[in-house]
Enzyme design. Sequence first.
Site, short mmCIF file in Angstrom:
data_model
loop_
_atom_site.label_atom_id
_atom_site.label_comp_id
_atom_site.label_asym_id
_atom_site.label_seq_id
_atom_site.Cartn_x
_atom_site.Cartn_y
_atom_site.Cartn_z
N HIS A 192 0.85 -1.19 0.00
CA HIS A 192 0.00 0.00 0.00
C HIS A 192 0.89 1.23 0.00
O HIS A 192 1.94 1.25 0.66
CB HIS A 192 -0.91 -0.01 1.23
CG HIS A 192 -1.82 -1.19 1.25
ND1 HIS A 192 -3.01 -1.23 0.58
CD2 HIS A 192 -1.67 -2.42 1.82
CE1 HIS A 192 -3.58 -2.40 0.75
NE2 HIS A 192 -2.78 -3.15 1.49
N THR A 207 14.39 -6.31 -1.39
CA THR A 207 13.62 -5.14 -1.83
C THR A 207 14.00 -4.70 -3.24
O THR A 207 13.30 -3.90 -3.84
CB THR A 207 13.84 -3.96 -0.87
OG1 THR A 207 15.24 -3.66 -0.85
CG2 THR A 207 13.38 -4.29 0.55
#
Length: 183
Positions: free
Chosen positions: A110, A157
Amino acid sequence: MLKQIRSWLNVTFGIPIVGFLRTWILNVIIGNVPWAMIRNFYYRKVCRISIGKNTEIWSGVRFAGGAMDKISIGDYCTIPHYTFFVAGDSIVIGNNVVFGHGVELYTSDHDPDDPYFSRRDAPITIHDNVWIGSSAIILKGVTIGEGAVVAAGSVVTRDVEAFNIVGGNPAKLIRERGTRTFK
Ligand SMILES: CC(C)(COP(=O)(O)OP(=O)(O)OC[C@H]1O[C@@H](n2cnc3c(N)ncnc32)[C@H](O)[C@@H]1OP(=O)(O)O)[C@@H](O)C(=O)NCCC(=O)NCCS
């Protein structure tokens, strides 16, 4: 009556009941059936997950997300207990890929800068001959190059170059692999 319950659940809790039931059946019942043949049948025919030949998906693997039909796992892969696939976008895994226990793949998150936390989806791609250590977390948009190794417990990541070993949180280069040969 069923319609009313469905609408009440949707309005009160924001739960789309059909999707909820499908996920519940998948993760609570099917995922724990001790026969791989039954699990694989459901994954392939109901969830539309593509699974290559001689690939093992052990019991206790969980799936979530609306893009399960965009999960593709190649040949000769091992996906052991407690792997968690969150497929808001595609998850493509090549051939001869081995996971340790409890690997988690998240194609969705999000936007922390949006007051409504709008959802963001991006694919995860894992090329051939990769080994992902136990309890590693792979985040959205990441590509792991051929023959790479992800150390146990890492949070990946960013993309990982082919034949690199990465580890830590966030995962950084540890060293290059000492071999580029596979049998
Ligand atoms: C990465 C791994 C394969 C070791 O590779 P290696 O090159 O032999 O690693 P070494 O033990 O020589 O360590 C090299 C460096 O990586 C670091 N490192 C090793 N494992 C790490 C991890 N999980 N996370 C972060 N850093 C790690 C070491 O601290 C060392 O750092 P330093 O050079 O600053 O001291 C191993 O640590 C690992 O994570 N194995 C996965 C275990 C697993 O999931 N098993 C399930 C079976 S499928």
